[in-house]
Motif scaffolding. Structure first.
Motif, PDB file in Angstrom:
ATOM      1  N   PHE A 269     -37.532  -8.575 -29.399  1.00 48.90           N
ATOM      2  CA  PHE A 269     -37.232  -9.188 -28.108  1.00 48.90           C
ATOM      3  C   PHE A 269     -37.931  -8.524 -26.933  1.00 48.90           C
ATOM      4  CE2 PHE A 269     -33.556 -10.105 -30.844  1.00 48.90           C
ATOM      5  CZ  PHE A 269     -33.492 -11.481 -30.723  1.00 48.90           C
ATOM      6  N   GLY A 270     -38.610  -7.403 -27.176  1.00 54.83           N
ATOM      7  CA  GLY A 270     -39.253  -6.678 -26.102  1.00 54.83           C
ATOM      8  C   GLY A 270     -38.362  -5.581 -25.542  1.00 54.83           C
ATOM      9  N   HIS A 271     -38.998  -4.464 -25.204  1.00 54.63           N
ATOM     10  CA  HIS A 271     -38.248  -3.318 -24.685  1.00 54.63           C
ATOM     11  C   HIS A 271     -38.179  -3.429 -23.172  1.00 54.63           C
ATOM     12  CE1 HIS A 271     -37.756   1.324 -24.333  1.00 54.63           C
ATOM     13  NE2 HIS A 271     -36.591   0.716 -24.391  1.00 54.63           N
ATOM     14  N   ILE A 272     -36.966  -3.592 -22.630  1.00 49.92           N
ATOM     15  CA  ILE A 272     -36.789  -3.734 -21.185  1.00 49.92           C
ATOM     16  C   ILE A 272     -35.738  -2.710 -20.754  1.00 49.92           C
ATOM     17  CG2 ILE A 272     -36.361  -5.314 -19.276  1.00 49.92           C
ATOM     18  CD1 ILE A 272     -36.940  -7.624 -21.111  1.00 49.92           C
ATOM     19  N   PRO A 273     -36.159  -1.456 -20.528  1.00 47.83           N
ATOM     20  CA  PRO A 273     -35.188  -0.404 -20.201  1.00 47.83           C
ATOM     21  C   PRO A 273     -34.345  -0.715 -18.972  1.00 47.83           C
ATOM     22  CG  PRO A 273     -37.348   0.528 -20.701  1.00 47.83           C
ATOM     23  CD  PRO A 273     -37.539  -0.952 -20.608  1.00 47.83           C
ATOM     24  N   GLU A 274     -34.945  -1.362 -17.967  1.00 46.87           N
ATOM     25  CA  GLU A 274     -34.194  -1.657 -16.742  1.00 46.87           C
ATOM     26  C   GLU A 274     -33.035  -2.607 -17.034  1.00 46.87           C
ATOM     27  OE1 GLU A 274     -37.410  -2.078 -17.146  1.00 46.87           O
ATOM     28  OE2 GLU A 274     -38.421  -0.659 -15.787  1.00 46.87           O
ATOM     29  N   ALA A 275     -33.274  -3.588 -17.892  1.00 47.06           N
ATOM     30  CA  ALA A 275     -32.219  -4.532 -18.244  1.00 47.06           C
ATOM     31  C   ALA A 275     -31.084  -3.820 -18.973  1.00 47.06           C
ATOM     32  CB  ALA A 275     -32.773  -5.661 -19.102  1.00 47.06           C
ATOM     33  N   VAL A 276     -31.436  -2.905 -19.861  1.00 47.96           N
ATOM     34  CA  VAL A 276     -30.423  -2.156 -20.607  1.00 47.96           C
ATOM     35  C   VAL A 276     -29.616  -1.270 -19.669  1.00 47.96           C
ATOM     36  CG1 VAL A 276     -30.045  -0.460 -22.434  1.00 47.96           C
ATOM     37  CG2 VAL A 276     -31.796  -2.226 -22.719  1.00 47.96           C
ATOM     38  N   GLN A 277     -30.294  -0.627 -18.729  1.00 46.70           N
ATOM     39  CA  GLN A 277     -29.598   0.237 -17.769  1.00 46.70           C
ATOM     40  C   GLN A 277     -28.605  -0.561 -16.926  1.00 46.70           C
ATOM     41  OE1 GLN A 277     -32.241   2.316 -15.117  1.00 46.70           O
ATOM     42  NE2 GLN A 277     -30.585   3.306 -13.999  1.00 46.70           N
ATOM     43  N   HIS A 278     -29.034  -1.711 -16.430  1.00 43.22           N
ATOM     44  CA  HIS A 278     -28.137  -2.549 -15.636  1.00 43.22           C
ATOM     45  C   HIS A 278     -26.978  -3.076 -16.483  1.00 43.22           C
ATOM     46  CE1 HIS A 278     -30.300  -2.470 -11.875  1.00 43.22           C
ATOM     47  NE2 HIS A 278     -31.422  -2.815 -12.453  1.00 43.22           N
ATOM     48  N   ALA A 279     -27.268  -3.413 -17.739  1.00 50.76           N
ATOM     49  CA  ALA A 279     -26.215  -3.908 -18.636  1.00 50.76           C
ATOM     50  C   ALA A 279     -25.165  -2.831 -18.878  1.00 50.76           C
ATOM     51  CB  ALA A 279     -26.827  -4.366 -19.952  1.00 50.76           C
ATOM     52  N   GLN A 280     -25.611  -1.593 -19.037  1.00 50.37           N
ATOM     53  CA  GLN A 280     -24.681  -0.486 -19.253  1.00 50.37           C
ATOM     54  C   GLN A 280     -23.770  -0.292 -18.043  1.00 50.37           C
ATOM     55  OE1 GLN A 280     -26.565   3.256 -20.148  1.00 50.37           O
ATOM     56  NE2 GLN A 280     -24.622   4.341 -20.411  1.00 50.37           N
ATOM     57  N   GLN A 281     -24.337  -0.353 -16.842  1.00 47.36           N
ATOM     58  CA  GLN A 281     -23.531  -0.185 -15.650  1.00 47.36           C
ATOM     59  C   GLN A 281     -22.544  -1.342 -15.481  1.00 47.36           C
ATOM     60  OE1 GLN A 281     -23.535   2.675 -13.678  1.00 47.36           O
ATOM     61  NE2 GLN A 281     -21.617   1.674 -13.056  1.00 47.36           N
ATOM     62  N   HIS A 282     -23.015  -2.557 -15.786  1.00 46.90           N
ATOM     63  CA  HIS A 282     -22.138  -3.719 -15.709  1.00 46.90           C
ATOM     64  C   HIS A 282     -20.988  -3.586 -16.707  1.00 46.90           C
ATOM     65  CE1 HIS A 282     -20.926  -7.872 -15.041  1.00 46.90           C
ATOM     66  NE2 HIS A 282     -20.885  -8.031 -16.353  1.00 46.90           N
ATOM     67  N   PHE A 283     -21.289  -3.105 -17.887  1.00 45.28           N
ATOM     68  CA  PHE A 283     -20.268  -2.883 -18.912  1.00 45.28           C
ATOM     69  C   PHE A 283     -19.205  -1.927 -18.390  1.00 45.28           C
ATOM     70  CE2 PHE A 283     -18.451  -0.557 -22.440  1.00 45.28           C
ATOM     71  CZ  PHE A 283     -18.207  -1.522 -23.398  1.00 45.28           C
ATOM     72  N   CYS A 284     -19.622  -0.795 -17.855  1.00 47.18           N
ATOM     73  CA  CYS A 284     -18.665   0.209 -17.388  1.00 47.18           C
ATOM     74  C   CYS A 284     -17.855  -0.306 -16.200  1.00 47.18           C
ATOM     75  CB  CYS A 284     -19.400   1.495 -17.028  1.00 47.18           C
ATOM     76  SG  CYS A 284     -20.037   2.397 -18.469  1.00 47.18           S
ATOM     77  N   ASN A 285     -18.506  -1.046 -15.297  1.00 46.38           N
ATOM     78  CA  ASN A 285     -17.774  -1.616 -14.163  1.00 46.38           C
ATOM     79  C   ASN A 285     -16.661  -2.548 -14.642  1.00 46.38           C
ATOM     80  OD1 ASN A 285     -19.481  -0.261 -12.416  1.00 46.38           O
ATOM     81  ND2 ASN A 285     -20.751  -2.045 -11.961  1.00 46.38           N
ATOM     82  N   THR A 286     -16.980  -3.355 -15.646  1.00 43.88           N
ATOM     83  CA  THR A 286     -15.984  -4.293 -16.177  1.00 43.88           C
ATOM     84  C   THR A 286     -14.872  -3.556 -16.906  1.00 43.88           C
ATOM     85  OG1 THR A 286     -17.732  -5.960 -16.419  1.00 43.88           O
ATOM     86  CG2 THR A 286     -15.664  -6.350 -17.605  1.00 43.88           C
ATOM     87  N   VAL A 287     -15.219  -2.521 -17.640  1.00 41.43           N
ATOM     88  CA  VAL A 287     -14.211  -1.718 -18.328  1.00 41.43           C
ATOM     89  C   VAL A 287     -13.260  -1.095 -17.304  1.00 41.43           C
ATOM     90  CG1 VAL A 287     -13.821   0.375 -19.704  1.00 41.43           C
ATOM     91  CG2 VAL A 287     -15.562  -1.280 -20.400  1.00 41.43           C
ATOM     92  N   ASN A 288     -13.784  -0.628 -16.191  1.00 45.36           N
ATOM     93  CA  ASN A 288     -12.921  -0.073 -15.149  1.00 45.36           C
ATOM     94  C   ASN A 288     -11.905  -1.097 -14.658  1.00 45.36           C
ATOM     95  OD1 ASN A 288     -13.796   2.639 -14.846  1.00 45.36           O
ATOM     96  ND2 ASN A 288     -15.587   1.978 -13.694  1.00 45.36           N
ATOM     97  N   ILE A 289     -12.344  -2.332 -14.481  1.00 46.97           N
ATOM     98  CA  ILE A 289     -11.444  -3.389 -14.028  1.00 46.97           C
ATOM     99  C   ILE A 289     -10.350  -3.637 -15.064  1.00 46.97           C
ATOM    100  CG2 ILE A 289     -11.307  -5.866 -13.518  1.00 46.97           C
ATOM    101  CD1 ILE A 289     -14.180  -5.585 -12.360  1.00 46.97           C
ATOM    102  N   LEU A 290     -10.734  -3.716 -16.337  1.00 50.19           N
ATOM    103  CA  LEU A 290      -9.762  -3.972 -17.397  1.00 50.19           C
ATOM    104  C   LEU A 290      -8.797  -2.810 -17.571  1.00 50.19           C
ATOM    105  CD1 LEU A 290     -12.120  -5.661 -20.006  1.00 50.19           C
ATOM    106  CD2 LEU A 290     -10.303  -6.763 -18.700  1.00 50.19           C
TER     107      LEU A 290
END
Length: 214
Positions: free
Chosen positions: A121-142
């Motif tokens: 699918f191609g290596h897109i480090p920026e997308a992975v970094q943003h996805a990780q932060q989004h994941f943690c933000n959502t976990v905080n809400i839950l």
């Protein structure tokens, strides 16, 4: 009772359904097929697992399968999905939608596509970094919501907890958790919640299935 057959390896998303079936304590057969195997493609043109066969009925999608199973076997054990039409069912559906879209699709799956399977699918480090932060933000809400309602997402253990714990376990495997992005006052909530869920007998039986060789 029509035969229940779950197709897919417990090492991936079908683990959610193995855990659910163990919680329900109903007889089932696990066929540990990998994605895009001939048997899988014969039942699901996308080649994805899990696939549930209940007699002549076939369905896919792990979250939908768990909701179906809870409704189909209501009364076997304490309710794992609230009754249709209730406000609690509405809250359950809300949680499931959040976990599947925000944690799985917009978080973990981005890592899988652009890190673990980057050769396809191609290596897109920026997308992975943003996805990780989004994941943690959502976990905080839950976690903040969990702190308000009690031991589990709906107060009592439910299929929503199965989805969340699987996503949290997955995040641990890829080293997204533990994380300094989880608010410090919520870190004990996360640790205690995981410990509580991991101690469940059904979870332990599901883990045994995950460790089994294909």
């Amino acid at each position: 009772m029509a035969d229940l057959v779950l197709i897919g390896t417990a090492k991936a998303r079908p683990f959610r359904n193995v855990w659910m079936l163990e919680e329900l304590q109903v007889p089932y057969t696990l066929r540990p097929e990998i994605p895009r195997s001939p048997e899988v493609l014969a039942m699901n043109r996308s080649g994805k697992v899990p696939i549930l066969k209940h007699g002549n009925f076939i369905m896919t999608e792990s979250a939908a399968i768990n909701t179906y199973l809870a409704d189909a076997f209501r009364g076997h054990v304490p309710e794992l999905v609230p009754p249709a039409g209730s406000q609690l069912r509405g809250r359950y559906e809300e949680l499931v939608s959040c976990i599947i879209t925000e944690l799985d699709a917009q978080g973990l799956w981005i890592h899988r596509k652009h890190e673990a399977m980057k050769q396809f699918f191609g290596h897109i480090p920026e997308a992975v970094q943003h996805a990780q932060q989004h994941f943690c933000n959502t976990v905080n809400i839950l976690l903040a919501q969990l702190r308000e309602v009690g031991d589990y997402l709906l107060g009592n253990f439910s299929a929503a907890d199965i989805l969340l714990v699987h996503c949290l376990d997955w995040a641990g495997v890829i080293k997204w958790l533990p994380s300094t992005s989880i608010e410090s006052e919520l870190q004990p909530v996360l640790e205690q919640y995981l410990e509580r869920c991991h101690k469940r007998d059904a979870y332990q039986r599901a883990v045994a299935q995950r460790k089994a060789k294909l």
